[in-house]
Design an enzyme around this catalytic site. Structure first.
Site, mmCIF file in Angstrom:
data_model
loop_
_atom_site.group_PDB
_atom_site.id
_atom_site.type_symbol
_atom_site.label_atom_id
_atom_site.label_comp_id
_atom_site.label_asym_id
_atom_site.label_seq_id
_atom_site.Cartn_x
_atom_site.Cartn_y
_atom_site.Cartn_z
ATOM 1 N N ASP A 189 0.849 -1.194 0.000
ATOM 2 C CA ASP A 189 0.000 0.000 0.000
ATOM 3 C C ASP A 189 0.880 1.237 0.000
ATOM 4 O OD1 ASP A 189 -1.738 2.104 0.392
ATOM 5 O OD2 ASP A 189 -2.976 1.047 1.850
ATOM 6 N N HIS A 194 0.349 8.134 3.666
ATOM 7 C CA HIS A 194 0.999 7.506 4.810
ATOM 8 C C HIS A 194 2.513 7.743 4.853
ATOM 9 C CE1 HIS A 194 -2.876 5.651 5.147
ATOM 10 N NE2 HIS A 194 -2.740 5.073 3.988
ATOM 11 N N ILE A 209 -0.602 9.749 8.174
ATOM 12 C CA ILE A 209 -1.312 8.909 9.131
ATOM 13 C C ILE A 209 -0.970 7.437 8.896
ATOM 14 C CG2 ILE A 209 -3.193 10.557 9.318
ATOM 15 C CD1 ILE A 209 -4.870 8.756 7.485
ATOM 16 N N GLY A 212 -5.015 2.543 7.789
ATOM 17 C CA GLY A 212 -6.095 1.949 8.566
ATOM 18 C C GLY A 212 -5.960 0.445 8.669
#
Length: 286
Positions: A189, A194, A209, A212
């Site tokens: 990913d 990120h 961040i 998830g």
């Protein structure tokens, strides 16, 4: 472009053939923080060179291992800017323990599309079978697309599950690493949200961040270790709703209750006055 509901709803997604090795499993588990207790025999079962046990959440990365391009939100009737998208919910159901290596085929479709007014929710469902034709796992996930609503679809469900009004069976504090997102992104990913501070600011966040799905895997592992003796084969499925963001280096507070054959819970961030991160968490005991 606006979502074309007639084209998108029920659309089949490209079939994908993929494979994985024990090294891929090790990398995934390291991306979740496995190995922090580097001499613990149970902890090291996640990192065995030949036959590591496999958390069911590995299913979320197995088809995309090794990808190096940022993902695209491009489906039949749907084209959305990646910066507008966050994860909505994730569910994995395993039909048998995932082997440490294997080959499989994934088929999928857009199963639901909800019009939330200003925003949209798009649900995908993927079924994975092994090279022997036996089902391995089923994955359902949704994305929340800001500013993509108003296309005339149904609003969809909005009920929120209530937690028990008693003390939890366990309260687990799980720290994350400052470099957690940079390590986890090697599982396939490469969304710059990120890793790229400027991209994150453009998307409305002060800093990159954590994925998830990384938080999702970290929580599954923590509950498995705390309440299932670190035995991933006892996990029949895991689902959660994404309720907020986590910044790498922050600490998760995981509260867990036992309800029948499920371990349910909620996850918050210790450093930000227990701001929610995951809600409606449920681990199905196999």
């Amino acid at each position: 472009m606006p979502i074309d509901l007639a084209t998108a709803l029920g659309a089949e997604l490209p079939t994908r053939e993929f494979s994985w090795t024990p090294t891929d499993v090790q990398l995934y588990h390291l991306g979740l923080g496995a190995g922090a207790r580097q001499t613990d025999p149970v902890e090291l079962t996640y990192l065995d060179d030949n036959a590591p046990q496999v958390l069911p959440t590995f299913a979320t990365v197995a088809p995309t291992l090794g990808e190096t391009e940022p993902p695209k939100v491009s489906f039949p009737g749907i084209e959305i800017d990646l910066a507008k998208v966050v994860h909505g919910h994730q569910e994995v159901v395993v039909h048998k323990p995932i082997p440490a290596s294997g080959k499989a085929t994934s088929t999928g479709r857009i199963s639901e599309i909800w019009d939330k007014g200003a925003n949209a929710v798009i649900v995908q469902e993927h079924t994975v079978v092994g090279s022997d034709g036996d089902p391995l796992w089923t994955v359902r996930s949704s994305i929340f697309a800001r500013g993509e609503g108003g296309f005339g679809g149904e609003r969809g469900p909005s009920a929120k599950a209530a937690l028990p009004e008693r003390a939890p069976e366990a309260e687990i504090l799980t720290p994350t690493l400052p470099q957690q997102a940079l390590l986890y992104r090697l599982c396939g990913d490469r969304n710059p949200l990120h890793s790229d501070p400027e991209f994150a600011k453009g998307a409305g966040f002060p800093a990159p961040i954590l994925h998830g799905l990384c938080t999702y895997g970290v929580v599954c592992k923590a509950i498995t270790d705390e309440l299932l003796d670190g035995d991933a084969s006892r996990v029949g499925g895991f689902r959660a709703k994404f309720a907020g963001v986590l910044y790498p280096g922050e600490t998760l507070r995981i509260k867990v209750w036992r309800e029948g054959d499920e371990l349910i819970g909620a996850v918050t961030v210790v450093e930000r006055e227990d701001a929610p991160v995951l809600g409606e968490v449920a681990l199905k005991i196999a």
